[in-house]
Write a protein that holds these residues in place. Structure first.
Motif, mmCIF file in Angstrom:
data_model
loop_
_atom_site.group_PDB
_atom_site.id
_atom_site.type_symbol
_atom_site.label_atom_id
_atom_site.label_comp_id
_atom_site.label_asym_id
_atom_site.label_seq_id
_atom_site.Cartn_x
_atom_site.Cartn_y
_atom_site.Cartn_z
ATOM 1 N N THR A 413 12.738 10.411 7.437
ATOM 2 C CA THR A 413 11.590 10.170 6.562
ATOM 3 C C THR A 413 11.334 8.691 6.291
ATOM 4 O O THR A 413 10.378 8.363 5.598
ATOM 5 N N THR A 414 12.178 7.795 6.805
ATOM 6 C CA THR A 414 12.070 6.377 6.481
ATOM 7 C C THR A 414 11.644 5.579 7.704
ATOM 8 O O THR A 414 12.124 5.826 8.821
ATOM 9 N N ASP A 415 10.776 4.624 7.509
ATOM 10 C CA ASP A 415 10.367 3.710 8.567
ATOM 11 C C ASP A 415 11.494 2.714 8.825
ATOM 12 O O ASP A 415 12.007 2.077 7.897
ATOM 13 N N GLY A 416 11.889 2.582 10.083
ATOM 14 C CA GLY A 416 13.053 1.769 10.412
ATOM 15 C C GLY A 416 12.863 0.293 10.131
ATOM 16 O O GLY A 416 13.831 -0.406 9.811
ATOM 17 N N LEU A 417 11.650 -0.234 10.211
ATOM 18 C CA LEU A 417 11.427 -1.668 10.020
ATOM 19 C C LEU A 417 11.297 -2.050 8.555
ATOM 20 O O LEU A 417 11.958 -2.977 8.082
ATOM 21 N N THR A 418 10.462 -1.306 7.818
ATOM 22 C CA THR A 418 10.119 -1.723 6.446
ATOM 23 C C THR A 418 10.944 -1.033 5.374
ATOM 24 O O THR A 418 11.023 -1.511 4.250
ATOM 25 N N GLY A 419 11.563 0.104 5.687
ATOM 26 C CA GLY A 419 12.304 0.851 4.678
ATOM 27 C C GLY A 419 11.424 1.745 3.830
ATOM 28 O O GLY A 419 11.928 2.474 2.967
ATOM 29 N N LEU A 420 10.106 1.727 4.024
ATOM 30 C CA LEU A 420 9.206 2.629 3.311
ATOM 31 C C LEU A 420 9.205 4.000 3.991
ATOM 32 O O LEU A 420 9.784 4.184 5.060
ATOM 33 N N LEU A 421 8.543 4.981 3.341
ATOM 34 C CA LEU A 421 8.397 6.274 3.975
ATOM 35 C C LEU A 421 7.589 6.112 5.266
ATOM 36 O O LEU A 421 6.681 5.283 5.351
ATOM 37 N N ASN A 422 7.923 6.931 6.281
ATOM 38 C CA ASN A 422 7.172 6.865 7.526
ATOM 39 C C ASN A 422 5.913 7.724 7.441
ATOM 40 O O ASN A 422 5.625 8.342 6.410
ATOM 41 N N HIS A 423 5.173 7.774 8.528
ATOM 42 C CA HIS A 423 3.875 8.464 8.519
ATOM 43 C C HIS A 423 4.038 9.960 8.237
ATOM 44 O O HIS A 423 3.252 10.536 7.468
ATOM 45 N N ARG A 424 5.051 10.588 8.861
ATOM 46 C CA ARG A 424 5.241 12.025 8.636
ATOM 47 C C ARG A 424 5.589 12.331 7.188
ATOM 48 O O ARG A 424 5.055 13.273 6.585
ATOM 49 N N ALA A 425 6.481 11.525 6.602
ATOM 50 C CA ALA A 425 6.854 11.746 5.206
ATOM 51 C C ALA A 425 5.653 11.507 4.291
ATOM 52 O O ALA A 425 5.486 12.196 3.267
ATOM 53 N N PHE A 426 4.808 10.525 4.630
ATOM 54 C CA PHE A 426 3.599 10.284 3.827
ATOM 55 C C PHE A 426 2.679 11.497 3.850
ATOM 56 O O PHE A 426 2.125 11.912 2.817
ATOM 57 N N GLN A 427 2.496 12.091 5.043
ATOM 58 C CA GLN A 427 1.622 13.253 5.143
ATOM 59 C C GLN A 427 2.147 14.413 4.293
ATOM 60 O O GLN A 427 1.375 15.112 3.626
ATOM 61 N N GLU A 428 3.458 14.620 4.302
ATOM 62 C CA GLU A 428 4.044 15.695 3.493
ATOM 63 C C GLU A 428 3.851 15.417 2.007
ATOM 64 O O GLU A 428 3.513 16.332 1.232
ATOM 65 N N GLN A 479 8.036 -3.408 -5.077
ATOM 66 C CA GLN A 479 8.151 -4.017 -6.400
ATOM 67 C C GLN A 479 6.999 -3.624 -7.310
ATOM 68 O O GLN A 479 7.168 -3.511 -8.522
ATOM 69 N N ALA A 480 5.814 -3.410 -6.725
ATOM 70 C CA ALA A 480 4.639 -3.121 -7.542
ATOM 71 C C ALA A 480 4.442 -1.634 -7.813
ATOM 72 O O ALA A 480 3.930 -1.254 -8.872
ATOM 73 N N VAL A 481 4.856 -0.786 -6.872
ATOM 74 C CA VAL A 481 4.579 0.651 -6.990
ATOM 75 C C VAL A 481 5.550 1.295 -7.970
ATOM 76 O O VAL A 481 6.761 1.157 -7.823
ATOM 77 N N PRO A 482 5.045 2.029 -8.999
ATOM 78 C CA PRO A 482 5.944 2.737 -9.926
ATOM 79 C C PRO A 482 6.567 3.957 -9.249
ATOM 80 O O PRO A 482 6.183 4.348 -8.143
ATOM 81 N N ASP A 483 7.529 4.584 -9.953
ATOM 82 C CA ASP A 483 8.246 5.714 -9.377
ATOM 83 C C ASP A 483 7.338 6.916 -9.133
ATOM 84 O O ASP A 483 7.583 7.715 -8.228
ATOM 85 N N SER A 484 6.281 7.046 -9.927
ATOM 86 C CA SER A 484 5.394 8.197 -9.772
ATOM 87 C C SER A 484 4.488 8.065 -8.565
ATOM 88 O O SER A 484 3.908 9.059 -8.105
ATOM 89 N N PHE A 485 4.278 6.833 -8.038
ATOM 90 C CA PHE A 485 3.449 6.607 -6.871
ATOM 91 C C PHE A 485 4.330 6.641 -5.612
ATOM 92 O O PHE A 485 5.556 6.651 -5.683
ATOM 93 N N CYS A 486 3.669 6.628 -4.460
ATOM 94 C CA CYS A 486 4.387 6.693 -3.189
ATOM 95 C C CYS A 486 3.809 5.654 -2.249
ATOM 96 O O CYS A 486 2.596 5.656 -1.975
ATOM 97 N N ALA A 487 4.649 4.751 -1.747
ATOM 98 C CA ALA A 487 4.233 3.738 -0.776
ATOM 99 C C ALA A 487 4.826 4.091 0.576
ATOM 100 O O ALA A 487 6.001 4.458 0.680
ATOM 101 N N ALA A 488 4.022 3.953 1.649
ATOM 102 C CA ALA A 488 4.477 4.321 2.983
ATOM 103 C C ALA A 488 3.806 3.423 4.013
ATOM 104 O O ALA A 488 2.787 2.776 3.747
ATOM 105 N N ARG A 489 4.443 3.372 5.191
ATOM 106 C CA ARG A 489 3.821 2.671 6.318
ATOM 107 C C ARG A 489 2.998 3.680 7.103
ATOM 108 O O ARG A 489 3.515 4.677 7.593
ATOM 109 N N TYR A 490 1.671 3.384 7.225
ATOM 110 C CA TYR A 490 0.755 4.309 7.884
ATOM 111 C C TYR A 490 0.850 4.171 9.395
ATOM 112 O O TYR A 490 0.752 5.139 10.133
#
Length: 577
Positions: A413-428, A479-490
């Motif tokens: 579920t994690t993008d290998g470069l940035t550490g954010l959620l990957n595209h599949r995890a974002f869609q879910e 740093q900017a996104v709160p816990d209730s939001f979700c940041a991902a690499r599209y």
């Protein structure tokens, strides 16, 4: 006499008959298995003694044969050196001069004496009892070979001694030594043949030993398994049954006592029956009072702890199998049982006489006296150390499995470069938040952002520098996104933020805050900015892809506006209208 219910007595008799029949069969099988185990043990010992004794004798015979061969080689070398005329006048002089004859006689006598000592040792080995028939044949061969060589050595030695008394006998000495050389060659071949026979006998004996040892070992192991099964099967069930029998006995005696004399008689009978049953329990059991003073200690408890009954009688349990540190745990349990409760399945650490410890599963049961009052506590102990070890190993395996699953989930579920959620995890995540917003009628906003002129940046500074930019953008988003939001690499240089609970105004403000953070950050090669497109769920959105489509249109509007800009799809629609 006590008034016993006839129907209950008949039922009890029927059960006892079945139990006795099963116990008798198990007893016979156990006795046969025990006899087989004893036979395997003693048979293995006898087999090992037989193998060790005869193999040791054969090895000693082979060693003696090697020594005899060495002596024969020495005598052969000596004889050859004296019979070959080409070896020089010095060696020929040994056979000619009286001094040479004396040296020859001395050296030959020493080797002959050594040979006789070895021959005597072989004869002593032959004379020992217990030598098997094949070895007797071997000894007969050695005696025949040794006798012939002995006569040749004796003749040669006599010839050497006789030559010392007269001169001119060198040809006779050399002829005798030549015969010795010829005889020693046949002697050595004969000894080699005997040694080969002994080695073959050792190989045959070793094979038989291994086969029979394997057979006895398998039989002994099977016997141990069966004995363990018979002795341990149903111990806890038998313990519970015996304890209930003890209680039934007490109740029966209490209801049947009508006179003091009868009560005393039945009490004595019950006491003896209790001692017999208690001593024969297959589980370690002992009784103690409220202070932990021990009164009864059965045979199984002696085997479990190493303490004999006389060693612990009238001593505190905290001086024997428990430490003072466990007093705070055990003392309340004793008080609860003396108050009438039964406590089962308590795990306690107990000590043996040798100082080692084990984990015990303990059942605590109240024990009543003749008058019905609780007088002491019965503690039944079962060693579950092996079970605890298996439970610990299982728990460790489960923990390792959970950790591995967590790592796999993170990798999936994690993008290998940035550490954010990957595209599949974002869609879910978007699918989940979209359904929740539809059920709760709550707002949901989505922001797509694209790093401005990123392809030009890569062409100018290289892809590694571009990867550094993407990592820093992801860090600013975290740093900017709160816990209730979700940041991902599209994908590529595009990122996405899912903002559940955020309406159009709040979603736009948050996107603007992230844009300003990117613009205001320090960059290594040149200024980096990003364009944002925001969309908020409305009645026209029937699925998550509709929300992504509108946010993408808003992103293109921001690029058309000169980049480094935040656009909301609703504002674009109003301007278009």
């Amino acid at each position: 006499m006590p008034n016993i219910n006839l129907e209950m007595a008949l039922i009890g008799v029927s059960k006892n008959v079945d139990e006795r029949r099963s116990a008798k069969i198990l007893g016979y099988l156990s006795a046969l298995t025990t006899a087989l185990l004893i036979f395997c043990i003693f048979g293995g010992g006898a087999l090992t003694a037989w193998y060790t004794t005869h193999t040791d004798k054969d090895n000693r015979v082979i060693q003696a044969i090697g020594t005899q061969q060495g002596i024969a080689d020495q005598l052969t070398k000596l004889a050859i050196s004296l019979t070959e005329s080409r070896r020089g006048p010095a060696l020929r002089g040994i056979a000619i001069t009286p001094t040479g004859r004396q040296k020859l006689e001395q050296e030959f006598s020493e080797q002959f004496s050594k040979w006789q000592d070895v021959e005597s040792g072989l004869m002593r080995l032959e004379s020992k009892s217990g030598v098997p028939a094949p070895s007797r044949t071997v000894f007969a061969q050695i005696e025949k070979i040794d006798g012939k060589f002995y006569r040749q050595m004796a003749d040669t030695l006599a010839e050497i001694k006789n030559s010392s008394k007269a001169t001119g006998n060198e040809p006779l000495i050399r002829a005798s030594l030549g015969k010795l050389v010829w005889s020693s060659q046949g002697y050595r071949k004969g000894l080699d043949s005997v040694a080969s026979s002994i080695r073959r006998e050792i190989v045959t004996r070793t094979t038989l030993f291994r086969v029979w040892s394997g057979i006895l070992g398998v039989a002994a192991f099977a016997s141990l398994i069966f004995i363990f099964f018979v002795t341990t099967k149903g111990n806890l069930a038998r313990l519970d049954k015996v304890i209930h029998q003890l209680r039934d006995t007490q109740i029966e005696l209490e209801h049947s006592l009508s006179e003091s004399q009868t009560a005393l008689l039945l009490s004595n009978m019950a006491s003896r029956r209790f001692e017999q049953l208690f001593s024969g329990l297959p589980i370690g059991c002992f009784t103690c009072d409220h202070a932990g003073i021990i009164y009864e200690w059965n045979t199984a408890c002696e085997q479990l702890t190493g303490f004999h009954a006389y060693e612990v009688y009238m001593k505190s349990i905290f001086e024997t199998i428990y430490s003072n540190a466990e007093r705070a745990t055990i003392q309340p349990l004793l008080e609860q049982v003396l108050a009438g409760q039964e406590i089962n399945g308590v795990q306690l650490e107990e000590r043996r006489k040798d100082g080692s410890s084990y984990t015990a599963l303990v059942n605590l049961l109240p024990m009543k006296g003749v008058n019905g009052q609780i007088t002491s506590v019965i503690l039944a102990n079962a060693d579950i150390t092996a079970l605890k070890m298996r439970e610990t190993e299982l728990k460790e395996s489960q923990d390792e499995l959970r950790q591995a699953n967590s790592k796999l989930t993170a990798l999936a579920t994690t993008d290998g470069l940035t550490g954010l959620l990957n595209h599949r995890a974002f869609q879910e995540r978007l699918e989940q938040d979209f359904k929740q917003a539809s059920l709760d009628s709550t707002p949901l906003s989505l922001a797509l952002l694209d790093v401005d002129k990123f392809k030009v940046f890569n062409d100018s500074f290289g892809h590694p520098a571009g990867d550094v930019v993407l990592k820093q953008v992801a860090k600013l988003m975290r740093q900017a996104v709160p816990d209730s939001f979700c940041a991902a690499r599209y994908g590529g240089e595009e990122f996405v933020i899912v903002m559940p609970g955020a309406n159009a105004e709040l979603g736009t403000k948050f996107a603007e805050a992230v844009r300003a953070a990117i613009e205001g950050s320090e960059w290594a090669n040149r200024q980096v900015t990003a364009s944002f497109g925001v969309a908020t769920v409305n009645a026209s959105h029937s699925q998550p892809s509709d929300l992504i489509r509108d946010a993408d249109q808003a992103l293109y509007a921001s690029k058309d506006a000169g980049r480094n800009f935040v656009s909301h799809f609703d504002h674009i629609q109003r301007r278009a209208a």
